[in-house]
Enzyme design. Structure first.
Site, PDB file in Angstrom:
ATOM      1  N   ASP A  67       0.812  -1.213   0.000  1.00 47.28           N
ATOM      2  CA  ASP A  67       0.000   0.000   0.000  1.00 47.28           C
ATOM      3  C   ASP A  67       0.853   1.275   0.000  1.00 47.28           C
ATOM      4  OD1 ASP A  67       0.943  -0.442   2.572  1.00 47.28           O
ATOM      5  OD2 ASP A  67      -1.006  -0.766   3.460  1.00 47.28           O
ATOM      6  N   ASN A 136      -7.698  -2.911  14.199  1.00 47.89           N
ATOM      7  CA  ASN A 136      -9.085  -3.222  13.846  1.00 47.89           C
ATOM      8  C   ASN A 136      -9.165  -4.406  12.875  1.00 47.89           C
ATOM      9  OD1 ASN A 136      -8.110  -2.132  11.496  1.00 47.89           O
ATOM     10  ND2 ASN A 136      -9.538  -0.405  11.407  1.00 47.89           N
ATOM     11  N   HIS A 138      -7.314  -4.770  10.078  1.00 45.99           N
ATOM     12  CA  HIS A 138      -7.021  -4.486   8.666  1.00 45.99           C
ATOM     13  C   HIS A 138      -5.715  -5.156   8.223  1.00 45.99           C
ATOM     14  CE1 HIS A 138      -4.922  -0.478   9.877  1.00 45.99           C
ATOM     15  NE2 HIS A 138      -3.972  -1.212   9.306  1.00 45.99           N
ATOM     16  N   GLU A 143      -9.750  -1.934   5.225  1.00 41.43           N
ATOM     17  CA  GLU A 143     -10.401  -1.628   6.495  1.00 41.43           C
ATOM     18  C   GLU A 143     -11.648  -2.498   6.693  1.00 41.43           C
ATOM     19  OE1 GLU A 143      -8.939   0.117   8.587  1.00 41.43           O
ATOM     20  OE2 GLU A 143      -8.417   2.143   7.954  1.00 41.43           O
TER      21      GLU A 143
HETATM   22  C1  GLP Z   1      -0.430   0.104   8.641  1.00 41.77           C
HETATM   23  C2  GLP Z   1      -0.133  -0.721   7.386  1.00 41.77           C
HETATM   24  C3  GLP Z   1      -0.407  -2.208   7.615  1.00 41.77           C
HETATM   25  C4  GLP Z   1       0.179  -2.650   8.945  1.00 41.77           C
HETATM   26  C5  GLP Z   1      -0.448  -1.877  10.056  1.00 41.77           C
HETATM   27  C6  GLP Z   1      -0.010  -2.324  11.453  1.00 41.77           C
HETATM   28  O1  GLP Z   1      -1.749   0.501   8.712  1.00 41.77           O
HETATM   29  N1  GLP Z   1      -0.879  -0.286   6.249  1.00 41.77           N
HETATM   30  O2  GLP Z   1       0.120  -2.951   6.540  1.00 41.77           O
HETATM   31  O3  GLP Z   1      -0.019  -4.043   9.123  1.00 41.77           O
HETATM   32  O4  GLP Z   1      -0.106  -0.517   9.870  1.00 41.77           O
HETATM   33  O5  GLP Z   1       1.184  -1.715  11.805  1.00 41.77           O
HETATM   34  P1  GLP Z   1       2.055  -2.061  13.065  1.00 41.77           P
HETATM   35  O6  GLP Z   1       2.876  -3.245  12.677  1.00 41.77           O
HETATM   36  O7  GLP Z   1       2.881  -0.831  13.266  1.00 41.77           O
HETATM   37  O8  GLP Z   1       1.125  -2.332  14.188  1.00 41.77           O
END
Ligand code: GLP
Length: 241
Positions: A67, A136, A138, A143
């Site tokens: 992304d 959440n 995702h 989402e």
């Molecule tokens: C972002 C990314 C996701 C990732 C998420 C969780 O929203 N788009 O790909 O999995 O963060 O991040 P973290 O590993 O910092 O909890």
């Protein structure tokens, strides 16, 4: 689904790096699906270490990221391109033209999504997709919703995601409201998936995703249906399972 339980974050990162290195060892020109967020940072450090030790060669590897924020240029310090350059690409022998992220500056993010899926297909499809999970549920930026969206597409970020990701920005109102993310179908087409989950704060959502029903309101739950899915998590994240 295979679960690898790790004592701590370091062990999780080492195990994930072993699996990824195994993939590159088997297929030198493999297509790796990469993720941002804090969780894969340890994995990327391990990969850099393996490269520096002469144990891993990225010269033929191709990467596609999940992304990118809409509206952020590659040079923007909070863009995911900038993140990947700083955390991994700049430190290994990967050719810049072999690293791909959605173009956050595209005038037409929906068309950019379709182009991105065609590009992944033309490369031959993802051999190994790395994922993290949002609080959440995702994955990428898919989402919680009423339905799963198959292809790469533009999304409005939820308030909880904007809040969670505001830690990387000076203020919450600087977090872009939109992103382009690989869709659920784009992710599920990967031949193998490796999801990394760390910490007690993810324990409840991990349980909802993997011990509950498949439900688009918990996007990661779709991974239960993948043929070759590995969950690597530490004890704290697995404490509710
Ligand atoms: C972002 C990314 C996701 C990732 C998420 C969780 O929203 N788009 O790909 O999995 O963060 O991040 P973290 O590993 O910092 O909890």
């Amino acid at each position: 689904m295979r679960t690898i339980k790790c004592g701590d974050y370091h062990e999780l990162s080492v195990k994930a790096a072993e699996i990824l290195a195994g993939c590159v060892g088997e297929k030198a020109d493999c297509i790796l699906g990469l993720a941002t967020g804090s969780t894969p940072v340890g994995l990327y450090q391990e990969l850099i270490g393996l490269y520096q030790a002469g144990k891993l060669d990225f010269s033929r590897v191709r990467t596609v990221n999940l992304d990118e924020y809409v509206g952020l240029a590659p040079e923007h310090p909070q863009s995911y391109r900038y993140f990947m350059e700083g955390k991994l690409f700049r430190h290994i022998n990967i050719a810049p033209e072999n690293t791909h992220l959605p173009n956050g500056l595209s005038d037409d993010p929906e068309e950019e999504g379709r182009r991105y899926d065609r590009m992944i297909e033309a490369l031959g499809g993802i051999d190994l997709q790395i994922l993290g999970i949002g609080h959440n549920g995702h994955i990428g930026f898919n989402e919680p919703a009423e339905v799963f969206t198959p292809g790469t597409h533009a999304v409005e970020l939820s308030e909880s995601t904007i809040k969670a990701n505001s830690r990387f920005f000076a203020a919450a109102d600087e977090v872009p409201r939109r992103a382009i993310t690989m869709g659920i179908g784009s992710i599920m087409r990967a031949k193998k998936i490796l999801i990394l989950v760390e910490g007690a704060a993810k324990a409840e959502i991990l349980k909802a995703a993997f011990a509950g029903p498949v439900d688009p309101r918990v996007p990661a739950s779709i991974l239960q249906l993948h043929r070759d899915m590995t969950l690597i998590a530490d004890k704290a994240a697995l404490s509710c399972m």
